[in-house]
Design a protein around this motif. Structure first.
Motif, PDB file in Angstrom:
ATOM      1  N   VAL A 232       0.791  -1.141  -0.175  1.00  0.00           N
ATOM      2  CA  VAL A 232       0.106  -0.024  -0.002  1.00  0.00           C
ATOM      3  C   VAL A 232       0.586   1.230  -0.014  1.00  0.00           C
ATOM      4  O   VAL A 232       2.016   1.236   0.408  1.00  0.00           O
ATOM      5  N   HIS A 233       0.428   2.280  -0.467  1.00  0.00           N
ATOM      6  CA  HIS A 233       0.975   3.339  -0.640  1.00  0.00           C
ATOM      7  C   HIS A 233      -0.089   4.552  -0.393  1.00  0.00           C
ATOM      8  O   HIS A 233      -0.590   5.161  -1.216  1.00  0.00           O
ATOM      9  N   HIS A 234      -0.012   5.037   0.829  1.00  0.00           N
ATOM     10  CA  HIS A 234      -1.099   6.013   1.181  1.00  0.00           C
ATOM     11  C   HIS A 234      -0.503   7.403   0.646  1.00  0.00           C
ATOM     12  O   HIS A 234       0.713   7.693   0.531  1.00  0.00           O
ATOM     13  N   GLN A 235      -1.282   8.269   0.435  1.00  0.00           N
ATOM     14  CA  GLN A 235      -1.171   9.809   0.131  1.00  0.00           C
ATOM     15  C   GLN A 235      -1.893  10.497   1.037  1.00  0.00           C
ATOM     16  O   GLN A 235      -3.094  10.503   1.307  1.00  0.00           O
ATOM     17  N   PHE A 236      -1.099  11.589   1.434  1.00  0.00           N
ATOM     18  CA  PHE A 236      -1.591  12.656   2.455  1.00  0.00           C
ATOM     19  C   PHE A 236      -1.281  14.172   1.872  1.00  0.00           C
ATOM     20  O   PHE A 236      -0.354  14.412   1.321  1.00  0.00           O
ATOM     21  N   GLU A 254       1.240   6.811  14.064  1.00  0.00           N
ATOM     22  CA  GLU A 254       2.322   5.861  14.554  1.00  0.00           C
ATOM     23  C   GLU A 254       3.093   5.396  13.466  1.00  0.00           C
ATOM     24  O   GLU A 254       3.434   4.329  13.473  1.00  0.00           O
ATOM     25  N   GLN A 255       3.288   6.399  12.364  1.00  0.00           N
ATOM     26  CA  GLN A 255       4.189   5.817  11.323  1.00  0.00           C
ATOM     27  C   GLN A 255       4.639   7.205  10.598  1.00  0.00           C
ATOM     28  O   GLN A 255       3.880   8.175  10.733  1.00  0.00           O
ATOM     29  N   ALA A 256       5.687   7.094   9.990  1.00  0.00           N
ATOM     30  CA  ALA A 256       6.213   8.274   9.192  1.00  0.00           C
ATOM     31  C   ALA A 256       5.461   8.281   7.904  1.00  0.00           C
ATOM     32  O   ALA A 256       5.660   7.446   6.928  1.00  0.00           O
ATOM     33  N   ILE A 257       4.755   9.404   7.590  1.00  0.00           N
ATOM     34  CA  ILE A 257       3.949   9.525   6.379  1.00  0.00           C
ATOM     35  C   ILE A 257       4.623  10.648   5.516  1.00  0.00           C
ATOM     36  O   ILE A 257       5.458  11.412   5.993  1.00  0.00           O
ATOM     37  N   GLU A 258       4.299  10.783   4.257  1.00  0.00           N
ATOM     38  CA  GLU A 258       4.726  11.615   3.250  1.00  0.00           C
ATOM     39  C   GLU A 258       3.492  12.650   3.092  1.00  0.00           C
ATOM     40  O   GLU A 258       2.384  12.097   2.789  1.00  0.00           O
ATOM     41  N   VAL A 259       3.746  13.794   3.186  1.00  0.00           N
ATOM     42  CA  VAL A 259       2.878  14.909   2.988  1.00  0.00           C
ATOM     43  C   VAL A 259       2.949  15.638   1.877  1.00  0.00           C
ATOM     44  O   VAL A 259       3.928  16.261   1.839  1.00  0.00           O
TER      45      VAL A 259
END
Lengths: 264, 264
Positions: A232-236, A254-259
């Motif tokens: 999965v590749h979430h997008q914010f 509780e995870q490092a996301i890309e915004v």
């Protein structure tokens, strides 16, 4: 099967509480989230403006080819859910009905409290939905205009937060046995809210209830993502500062996301 | 709001386990149930016949102006759910996906067993649905052709029932940590099934899972019955003997119901 992502929108970061619960339940589904922090909070705005902004978020998500849209914002749901659901040919879920329905099941005294933004409380949507299902239930709404700014500024652990929550909730204490957190920001304050209300009051997290309903609708419409579809590749996305958004989101999820920043 | 009843159909009386759970969760909704006991069990019949019979039940329910149809029968769901859902303009829910989805959430070892009629097991529908959502899961099916006749003859408490269940389940014992009761008759045998499998195996009642999903869909489609719509009047129909049906239904539903015979 449908491997496209699910779109979530919110006026700011509050909707991330829905995403958090959703990711916990269905970790193999992809999420695209857009938070309109540049224009948050929506709560005090006039309905027509909320309608316009929410449609802008919806149209942004549609450009990302989402298979379902979740209005992870009570204010937006109160104002425009039915219209969006009517107009789109993908499923559109709001956070109000899942919360209202859970509150009816939870209450024993028939006295339910609703915390929400000024617009959500003014719209009267929770009382209407609850009483249409269960007319004898007493519903008391309380606008909490100071809660969203506390959460958006990442001050939910501060002593100021405790003071604000206790003072705001004072008229509700002892009046209800079930309290709906009718704004997706409020679960972040739920330990303080629970303390202020006392241990016997049942808090209903509309977002968590909504996450469960998403799963049912994915099954019903047969649009689950295949686990063979790869990682999965979430997008914010945020309309304000990615750094500020990321600080809050990393901590909550509780995870490092890309915004990414986006202008609407 | 939609005050019309919800239609449930089954090959016989097994679907009453779904109705029982549904009435417990949503006591203000009206139920119309039709059981085709005259032609039960469906499990050993050819698919084309199951399709034809199920459509007859659906068409009967449509004459009663139902707002939603629940295929409270795994065999019918396996054979014809997608077709019926496609053709009708009211929501149509089957019992397979809710059960499959719950089993995936429940298993820790990734080994799931399915009990069902010969047709349900032969259709391979549970394995397909579970593995499409979760390919690494091992799914073992076991046809239990003797279970439905035990339940339809109201012999589920007999020593014969215990003997049949223990003998049938023998190849499954110790092989799985989660066992789907993939036939709506089987929850009536669940105490014996649980004993035969041991206390650590989690039984998944597809019917109970389905009842929860009905509630979500009523909300989503905004077709809940108003509590101001007056008292509920459930209707039960059977293609066989009303007396035999009533004896079982009164006991399972813990209320005296009225049953009419109907010829299809």
């Amino acid at each position: 099967m449908d491997n496209r992502p699910i779109g979530f929108l919110d006026s700011g970061v509050g909707g991330l509480t829905v995403v958090r619960e959703f990711m916990r339940q269905l970790p193999h589904e992809e999420v695209i989230f857009i938070g309109d922090s540049a224009r948050a909070p929506y709560g005090p705005r006039p309905a027509e403006q909320i309608r316009e902004y929410t449609w802008e978020l919806v149209n942004f998500l549609l450009t990302k080819d989402v298979k379902m849209i979740v209005l992870a914002c009570n204010t937006a749901t109160a104002v425009v859910w039915e219209e969006i659901k009517e107009k789109l040919d993908i499923p559109v879920l709001g956070v109000v009905l899942p919360g209202a329905s859970a509150a009816i099941k939870a209450t024993k005294t028939g006295k339910i409290g609703i915390l929400g933004t000024p617009m959500t409380i003014q719209s009267d949507i929770y009382r209407q939905k609850i009483q249409s299902l269960s007319p004898e239930t007493e519903v008391t709404g309380l606008a909490c205009p100071k809660f969203v700014p506390l959460v958006e500024s990442n001050s939910s652990q501060s002593s100021l937060a405790k003071k604000v929550v206790y003072e705001t909730l004072e008229p509700m204490v002892g009046q209800v046995d079930t309290l709906v957190l009718g704004c997706t920001h409020y679960p972040i304050l739920s330990p303080i809210i629970q303390n202020a209300m006392g241990p016997h009051v049942r808090l209903i997290d509309s977002g968590a209830e909504t996450a469960r309903d998403i799963s049912v609708l994915l099954n019903y419409f047969q649009i689950n993502r295949s686990r063979q579809a790869g990682e999965v590749h979430h997008q914010f996305y945020t309309t304000a500062s990615p750094a500020a958004f990321k600080e809050i989101a990393d901590s909550w999820l509780e995870q490092a996301i890309e915004v990414e920043h986006v202008d609407l």
